[in-house]
Design a protein around this motif. Structure first.
Motif, PDB file in Angstrom:
ATOM      1  N   SER A   1       1.166   4.079  -3.717  1.00  0.00           N
ATOM      2  CA  SER A   1       3.135   4.037  -3.947  1.00  0.00           C
ATOM      3  C   SER A   1       3.771   3.280  -2.521  1.00  0.00           C
ATOM      4  CB  SER A   1       3.403   5.316  -4.012  1.00  0.00           C
ATOM      5  OG  SER A   1       3.541   6.633  -3.374  1.00  0.00           O
ATOM      6  N   GLU A   2       4.463   4.206  -2.421  1.00  0.00           N
ATOM      7  CA  GLU A   2       5.501   4.151  -0.817  1.00  0.00           C
ATOM      8  C   GLU A   2       5.301   5.459  -0.751  1.00  0.00           C
ATOM      9  OE1 GLU A   2       7.054   1.508   0.814  1.00  0.00           O
ATOM     10  OE2 GLU A   2       6.700  -0.381  -0.589  1.00  0.00           O
ATOM     11  N   SER A   3       5.453   6.978  -1.195  1.00  0.00           N
ATOM     12  CA  SER A   3       4.812   7.769  -0.577  1.00  0.00           C
ATOM     13  C   SER A   3       3.513   7.706   0.069  1.00  0.00           C
ATOM     14  CB  SER A   3       5.529   8.803  -1.158  1.00  0.00           C
ATOM     15  OG  SER A   3       4.603   8.781  -2.531  1.00  0.00           O
TER      16      SER A   3
ATOM     17  N   LEU B   1       1.275  -1.034  -4.651  1.00  0.00           N
ATOM     18  CA  LEU B   1       0.595  -2.074  -3.397  1.00  0.00           C
ATOM     19  C   LEU B   1      -0.787  -2.197  -3.565  1.00  0.00           C
ATOM     20  CD1 LEU B   1       2.920  -0.721  -0.414  1.00  0.00           C
ATOM     21  CD2 LEU B   1       3.619  -2.988  -1.346  1.00  0.00           C
TER      22      LEU B   1
ATOM     23  N   VAL C   1      -1.045  -3.021   2.260  1.00  0.00           N
ATOM     24  CA  VAL C   1      -1.490  -1.471   2.462  1.00  0.00           C
ATOM     25  C   VAL C   1      -1.684  -1.730   4.115  1.00  0.00           C
ATOM     26  CG1 VAL C   1      -1.960   1.037   2.499  1.00  0.00           C
ATOM     27  CG2 VAL C   1      -1.756   0.399   0.985  1.00  0.00           C
TER      28      VAL C   1
ATOM     29  N   VAL D   1       1.589   5.679   1.565  1.00  0.00           N
ATOM     30  CA  VAL D   1       1.839   4.336   2.536  1.00  0.00           C
ATOM     31  C   VAL D   1       2.650   4.987   3.833  1.00  0.00           C
ATOM     32  CG1 VAL D   1       2.714   1.326   3.569  1.00  0.00           C
ATOM     33  CG2 VAL D   1       1.661   2.007   1.398  1.00  0.00           C
ATOM     34  N   SER D   2       3.380   5.788   3.239  1.00  0.00           N
ATOM     35  CA  SER D   2       4.722   6.927   4.557  1.00  0.00           C
ATOM     36  C   SER D   2       3.390   7.872   4.944  1.00  0.00           C
ATOM     37  CB  SER D   2       5.983   7.277   4.162  1.00  0.00           C
ATOM     38  OG  SER D   2       6.431   5.946   3.851  1.00  0.00           O
TER      39      SER D   2
ATOM     40  N   ARG E   1       0.029  -3.515   5.935  1.00  0.00           N
ATOM     41  CA  ARG E   1       1.719  -2.684   6.747  1.00  0.00           C
ATOM     42  C   ARG E   1       1.223  -1.076   7.725  1.00  0.00           C
ATOM     43  NH1 ARG E   1       5.846  -1.504   1.630  1.00  0.00           N
ATOM     44  NH2 ARG E   1       6.236   0.183   3.194  1.00  0.00           N
TER      45      ARG E   1
END
Length: 138
Positions: free
Chosen positions: A41-43, A2, A7, A45-46, A10
């Motif tokens: 990465s998605e991680s 992303l 980001v 963002v988490s 989100r």
């Protein structure tokens, strides 16, 4: 992967804030695309969403940095790492969260009291309005 704008959308953090968090060490530098654009990465963002939640409960950036120093400890333990390796980290996190839980509970009590007072005032005003409407006009 992303972009910083995605980001931002989100997480609710501005690109400026994301770059600032990176600069002061709250966030690790993400990978870069050709040309230097950040790529998350998605991680990641988490992780940023976790930081946002810590900020929402009132932790300072310094406390957040301390809190997240060893990364996602719970995830590491779930993946099989020895929990005793993180005793100091877990103790520090417990201390930080316990302090903020006490603060939040105190705020909740204050809000509950304010809600009760507001309901009492409203009930009084409704009663006065009702009585006023029942007075016969001459």
């Amino acid at each position: 992967m992303l972009t910083i704008s995605q980001v931002s959308e989100r997480t609710g953090l501005t690109p400026y804030t994301l770059r600032y968090y990176e600069k002061i060490g709250v966030l690790k530098s993400p990978s870069r695309k050709e040309g230097g654009a950040r790529s998350y990465s998605e991680s990641e963002v988490s992780y940023i969403q976790c930081l946002t939640n810590l900020k929402k409960i009132g932790l300072s950036l310094e406390e957040i940095t301390e809190f997240t120093r060893d990364g996602c400890v719970m995830e590491k333990i779930e993946l099989g790492e020895d929990p005793t390796k993180y005793t100091q980290t877990l103790d520090k996190r417990t201390e930080i969260l316990s302090k903020y839980l006490m603060d939040l509970e105190a705020k909740q009590q204050e809000l509950d009291h304010m809600i009760t007072l507001t309901k009492e005032k409203l009930a009084g005003y409704f009663e006065l309005s009702k009585e006023r409407n029942e007075i016969p006009m001459k």
